[in-house]
Design an enzyme around this catalytic site. Structure first.
Site, mmCIF file in Angstrom:
data_model
loop_
_atom_site.group_PDB
_atom_site.id
_atom_site.type_symbol
_atom_site.label_atom_id
_atom_site.label_comp_id
_atom_site.label_asym_id
_atom_site.label_seq_id
_atom_site.Cartn_x
_atom_site.Cartn_y
_atom_site.Cartn_z
ATOM 1 N N ASP A 230 37.255 45.437 46.606
ATOM 2 C CA ASP A 230 36.427 45.516 45.501
ATOM 3 C C ASP A 230 35.102 45.412 45.758
ATOM 4 O O ASP A 230 34.574 44.366 46.807
ATOM 5 C CB ASP A 230 36.796 44.823 44.213
ATOM 6 C CG ASP A 230 38.299 45.274 43.666
ATOM 7 O OD1 ASP A 230 38.652 46.292 44.354
ATOM 8 O OD2 ASP A 230 38.572 44.891 42.532
ATOM 9 N N HIS B 273 37.824 41.424 48.410
ATOM 10 C CA HIS B 273 36.323 41.959 48.254
ATOM 11 C C HIS B 273 35.631 42.123 49.527
ATOM 12 O O HIS B 273 35.816 41.253 50.489
ATOM 13 C CB HIS B 273 35.657 40.796 47.087
ATOM 14 C CG HIS B 273 36.266 40.587 46.147
ATOM 15 N ND1 HIS B 273 37.408 39.843 45.988
ATOM 16 C CD2 HIS B 273 36.279 41.100 44.724
ATOM 17 C CE1 HIS B 273 37.926 39.957 44.519
ATOM 18 N NE2 HIS B 273 37.131 40.639 44.043
#
Length: 419
Positions: free
Chosen positions: A132, A282
């Site tokens: 992400d 991430h």
């Protein structure tokens, strides 16, 4: 006199700081609503300011004609040029923040209650990485590593980040990774109005099309913030929600609340015990991108994208909607079921199982149910005369929309501030 000299010193120091910051930023042109001299803001600044961006992607003519705007927006994407989006019949609320989950008690909220909708994708039959908050400059070393092993992964990208790092997004796409929406500005969607939610999703679709010529099929709501209202809006835009059942906690590297050793030890334990699923990671900082590389080494390159999980082989990208402007419709690429997973190569003959994938996208079948049908049909086709094989227990969704939890459904809360 002393006051004047002090002010001169302050001005000089500020000018030097601005020069140093400008020298460290990527080359590119700034677009409205920026002021001259502004540059990329750190993440904590992006959460507070809505007008401080350094965009490297020109605003396309077709989008100027559609919206009447002349520049990419700040974090608050406006609901303009979307008169053809039908939001009728979708309840206007309730709207709630991350601290008021009691308002979402009967809304099947993933963030608040780990409730999974019938078409959400939360599980995978392999342990797979997803990322992400990119693209960022740190994404580059991650995809460079994956290129050495042949790994493909799924990146849920932000609109504002695509505008700042379009070339890295293009590199991700060229190297065969699946790109999906993480909305435009990383807003907590349940706190927004229907029009604001649609704008967060639509602007991310527009900029992905303007950058790499595709329209995403999948999206991941920031913070896991989705409920029945958000799902209904996303479905009107042709988007399928992807959440997760495993959290790497890599974001805790940024505040030193967890060590790399602890994170890698957890990954080893999951792998060695046969745990499968969608792993939340991430690529927003150097620490998390580096962790992504090390986790990739642990899991190996033979991973799935979320489109390939559970044998569904869903199309990576949507076809171009007929109501998009004619002068930009040529920018889209249609990836259909039956083609290679990344959309390249000649179409393959469709199989009997691909109808399940189409049913998921059409809202006729849940992703978990489609995976179950695929598995049963595949096994029975292998030996029609044999006794029915023992079924492996498939991952089940969380609580149903009525609030009743299915067996084995987890009720843990996600870490809100870092997804």
């Amino acid at each position: 006199m002393r006051t004047a000299r002090l002010l001169q010193t302050v001005v000089a120091v500020a000018a030097a700081a601005r020069s140093a910051m400008a020298a460290a930023e990527p080359a590119g042109r700034m677009y409205e609503p920026l002021q001259e001299g502004m540059s990329v803001a750190p993440r904590h600044i992006l959460e507070e300011r809505n007008d401080w961006f350094y965009y490297n992607l020109p605003f396309p003519d077709w989008l100027r004609e559609k919206t009447g705007l002349h520049a990419w927006p700040g974090l608050d994407a406006p609901f303009v040029g979307m008169h053809d989006i039908d939001l009728s019949g979708i309840p206007a609320g309730p709207q709630y923040t991350q601290d008021s989950c009691w308002l979402a008690e009967h809304l099947c909220s993933f963030d608040c209650h780990r409730c999974v909708g019938p078409h959400d994708i939360r599980h995978c039959d392999r342990l797979v990485q997803t990322f992400d908050d990119g693209p960022t400059q740190h994404s580059q070393m991650l995809i460079d590593h994956m290129s050495t092993t042949g790994q493909r992964s799924t990146f849920f990208v932000l609109g504002v980040q695509m505008a700042m790092y379009p070339n890295i997004l293009r590199d991700m796409h060229a190297r065969g990774h699946l790109l999906a929406s993480h909305t435009w500005g990383h807003k907590y969607l349940p706190s927004l109005s229907n029009e604001q939610v649609a704008a967060q999703l639509m602007w991310s679709m527009w900029i992905m099309n303007a950058t790499i010529g595709v329209i995403p099929t999948f999206y991941r709501p920031p913070f896991g913030g989705t409920d029945n209202r958000i799902r209904a809006i996303a479905q009107r835009l042709g988007l399928v929600a992807v959440v997760w059942n495993l959290d790497s906690n890599d974001w805790r590297l940024n505040d030193y609340s967890r060590s790399e050793w602890e994170i890698y030890q957890q990954i080893h334990e999951w792998k060695n015990s046969g745990v499968t699923g969608i792993l939340l990671e991430h690529d927003s900082t150097h620490q998390t991108a580096h962790a992504g590389i090390e986790i990739s080494k642990i899991l190996g390159p033979h991973q799935f994208t979320v489109a390939e999980c559970n044998g569904l082989n869903l199309p990576w990208y949507q076809s171009m909607p007929s109501n998009w402007p004619a002068n930009m419709r040529g920018h889209g690429h249609h990836f259909t079921i039956g083609k290679a997973a990344h959309g390249a190569g000649s179409p393959a003959a469709p199989t009997e199982f691909e109808a399940a994938a189409a049913a998921v996208l059409d809202g006729e079948l849940s992703a978990d149910d489609a995976a179950f049908e695929h598995e049963v049909a595949d096994e029975s086709a292998a030996d029609d005369e044999a006794e029915p094989p023992e079924q492996h227990e498939l991952p089940k969704p969380g609580p149903t929309q009525s609030g009743a939890a299915k067996p084995g459904a987890g009720r843990e809360r996600p870490h809100k501030a870092h997804n």
